[in-house]
Design an enzyme around this catalytic site. Structure first.
Site, mmCIF file in Angstrom:
data_model
loop_
_atom_site.group_PDB
_atom_site.id
_atom_site.type_symbol
_atom_site.label_atom_id
_atom_site.label_comp_id
_atom_site.label_asym_id
_atom_site.label_seq_id
_atom_site.Cartn_x
_atom_site.Cartn_y
_atom_site.Cartn_z
ATOM 1 N N HIS A 158 -4.731 0.236 11.282
ATOM 2 C CA HIS A 158 -3.875 0.201 10.345
ATOM 3 C C HIS A 158 -4.254 0.107 9.204
ATOM 4 O O HIS A 158 -3.790 1.178 8.503
ATOM 5 C CB HIS A 158 -3.252 -1.495 10.609
ATOM 6 C CG HIS A 158 -2.694 -2.004 9.095
ATOM 7 N ND1 HIS A 158 -1.135 -1.096 9.780
ATOM 8 C CD2 HIS A 158 -2.257 -2.110 8.466
ATOM 9 C CE1 HIS A 158 -0.348 -1.504 8.868
ATOM 10 N NE2 HIS A 158 -0.582 -2.793 8.182
ATOM 11 N N SER A 179 1.003 -0.124 4.930
ATOM 12 C CA SER A 179 1.870 -0.760 5.618
ATOM 13 C C SER A 179 3.421 -1.000 4.912
ATOM 14 O O SER A 179 3.744 -0.539 4.839
ATOM 15 C CB SER A 179 0.584 -1.881 5.193
ATOM 16 O OG SER A 179 1.760 -3.777 6.503
ATOM 17 N N TYR A 180 3.123 -2.376 4.014
ATOM 18 C CA TYR A 180 4.068 -2.171 3.210
ATOM 19 C C TYR A 180 4.009 -1.692 2.090
ATOM 20 O O TYR A 180 6.183 -1.829 1.204
ATOM 21 C CB TYR A 180 4.946 -4.081 3.524
ATOM 22 C CG TYR A 180 6.363 -4.405 2.510
ATOM 23 C CD1 TYR A 180 7.373 -4.379 3.980
ATOM 24 C CD2 TYR A 180 6.930 -4.791 1.495
ATOM 25 C CE1 TYR A 180 8.321 -3.574 3.442
ATOM 26 C CE2 TYR A 180 7.850 -4.948 1.037
ATOM 27 C CZ TYR A 180 9.269 -4.670 2.029
ATOM 28 O OH TYR A 180 10.180 -4.811 1.773
ATOM 29 N N ASP A 224 -3.693 1.859 15.326
ATOM 30 C CA ASP A 224 -2.512 0.982 14.642
ATOM 31 C C ASP A 224 -1.898 0.750 15.967
ATOM 32 O O ASP A 224 -1.176 1.110 16.497
ATOM 33 C CB ASP A 224 -1.974 1.137 13.338
ATOM 34 C CG ASP A 224 -0.878 0.495 12.885
ATOM 35 O OD1 ASP A 224 -1.436 -1.442 13.594
ATOM 36 O OD2 ASP A 224 -0.480 0.382 12.363
ATOM 37 N N GLY A 242 2.573 -5.669 2.531
ATOM 38 C CA GLY A 242 2.175 -7.755 3.141
ATOM 39 C C GLY A 242 3.512 -7.851 3.610
ATOM 40 O O GLY A 242 4.301 -7.644 5.031
#
Length: 472
Positions: free
Chosen positions: A446, A200-201, A393, A104
């Site tokens: 993703h 992701s993050y 992605d 996020g």
């Protein structure tokens, strides 16, 4: 917070771009951190038994135990993280322990990771019933999902300031405290081979937590947590190349015009803290207007959800076919009172509905522009490192990851080649000296386990076993 499917991707994109300019991690002295951590390991007797989930509403029969509940992170602040744990389907006593983190920052590892990606269940279109995920990762490991920091998913704090002071350092420290307490609650896993995974993050969360584990093991001169390796997918790991590679992907996949791409190359400096000229800002805005309103940037060839309404009866399911509306089924299911009660989720302390991603944790305090030195540290300490990339992605695309890894200047150990599953190319793989593996997953976005669940399971199974991805 209202649900805005068209705007959320853009908001998360902007948040990551802002994060890349913030200050480095590890502001506290390590000795102070260690003292703080030791004072936050609490009594866990009897809590494992209370966390056992007897049965979720609409749940099919299962052959394994699963647990859900809270682990206190800071008793004084009233900060507690929610976890969900699915034991391995078979041989749980010999299978490794795998932690999964979503990114996020602000997105739910349980609602996304467990309920949409790699957990044992998926939610039917009625928002009331569940069906089995035959490619769940608890086929290969005992899988632990963690909601962090406070304010994400079902995790909370009774101290309002906690929601305004989040950042990489605090999250890494709190995640380590969580693990120490969870292992006291589940002591049979204390000496088990342990791996950290995420997407992701979580490209920040995973390495920073691994760094804390290594540091504290060395500080104590013993193995407190038996960390063996990390695996991160479509991950934010180096802000300059992450952003540059994103626009490169747009251009090479015919998502933006050549004129826009030429302007970005000519006018934009992607280095952290670089001052961007007006022509660069204009070119980036043109790119955003050409891409974001029209497709799912996280899976550029995927269908979009055209109806957010639930169905009175469950639609026919096929785990191999992506349902673009799946997040809405999960949202409805996790906001049912009977579901929250079965999960032992104390929503009365949250004062809001469960949301997939929340902005309550912003502003974000600290975020280094790169975590590449941490990957180097793990390799020098004998940890296995795998970085994978779903190749459809567009947000943290394969071009970004390739550019980021090239910054490390690692010699190739095993050259680029395809890997296979079921007679088809599952993706491509390259191994670097120091045993860092880079793998792509063909046709995956993703969230790799959503769009290509079989290939994702093959990838994680071979990683945990320390074996090469198959060549035919």
């Amino acid at each position: 917070m209202g649900r805005n499917p068209k705007g959320r991707s853009f908001l998360l994109l902007l948040s990551l771009c802002v994060l890349s300019s913030l200050v480095p991690i590890h502001g506290k002295k390590q000795g102070d951190v260690l003292h703080s951590i030791n004072s936050r390991v609490y009594r866990q007797k009897g809590l494992k038994e209370k966390d056992l989930i007897k049965r979720l509403p609409g749940q099919p029969p299962i052959e394994f135990n699963h647990y859900g509940g809270y682990v206190t992170i800071d008793e004084l602040a009233g900060r507690a993280f929610y976890y969900y744990f699915a034991e391995a389907r078979r041989n749980k006593d010999s299978m490794p322990l795998l932690l999964w983190l979503n990114g996020g920052p602000g997105c739910s590892s349980f609602g996304i990771g467990a309920m949409q990606e790699l957990g044992p269940f998926r939610v039917h279109s009625d928002g009331k019933t569940l069906y089995r995920n035959k490619f769940a990762w608890n086929i290969a490991a005992n899988v632990l999902f963690l909601e962090s920091p406070a304010g994400v998913g079902f995790s909370y704090s009774n101290t309002t300031a906690d929601y305004r002071t989040n950042g990489d350092s605090k999250t890494a420290e709190d995640n380590y405290v969580f693990l120490l307490n969870w292992l006291e609650r589940f002591p049979e896993y204390k000496n088990r081979d342990f791996f950290i995974s995420g997407e992701s993050y979580a490209g920040h969360y995973v390495p920073q937590l691994a760094h804390n584990i290594l540091f504290n093991n060395k500080k104590a001169n013993k193995t407190i947590i038996n960390l063996k390796g990390i695996i991160i997918g479509n991950a934010a790991i180096n802000s300059e190349t992450d952003e540059r590679g994103m626009y490169e992907y747009f251009a090479t996949h015919a998502l933006i015009s050549q004129e826009t791409w030429y302007a970005i190359q000519k006018y934009c400096d992607f280095l952290p803290n670089a001052t961007q000229v007006s022509q660069c800002k204009s070119a980036k805005l043109d790119a955003e207007n050409e891409v974001f309103p029209h497709i799912d940037i996280y899976d550029i060839y995927a269908p979009r959800c055209l109806s957010f309404n639930l169905t009175s009866r469950p639609k026919k399911t096929n785990i191999m076919e992506l349902d673009p509306c799946g997040e809405y089924y999960v949202h409805a299911y996790l906001n049912r009172e009977d579901v929250q009660e079965a999960l032992h989720a104390n929503v009365t302390k949250l004062d809001h509905d469960w949301e997939e991603c929340r902005e309550v944790i912003h502003p974000w305090g600290d975020s280094p522009p790169t975590v590449l030195p941490l990957l180097q540290e793990f390799m020098s300490n004998g940890l296995r490192v795998c970085v994978y990339s779903g190749d459809t992605d567009g947000r943290l695309p394969v071009t970004s990851t390739q550019r980021s890894l090239s910054k490390m200047g690692l010699p190739t150990k095993s050259p680029w080649r395809p890997w296979f599953l079921g007679g088809e190319v599952g993706g491509y793989v390259q191994v670097y000296e120091g045993d860092l593996t880079f793998a792509t997953v063909r046709g995956a976005g993703h969230k790799v386990p959503i769009s290509r669940p079989g290939r994702a399971l093959s990838l994680i199974s071979h990683f945990l076993a320390g074996s090469l991805l198959p060549y035919k």
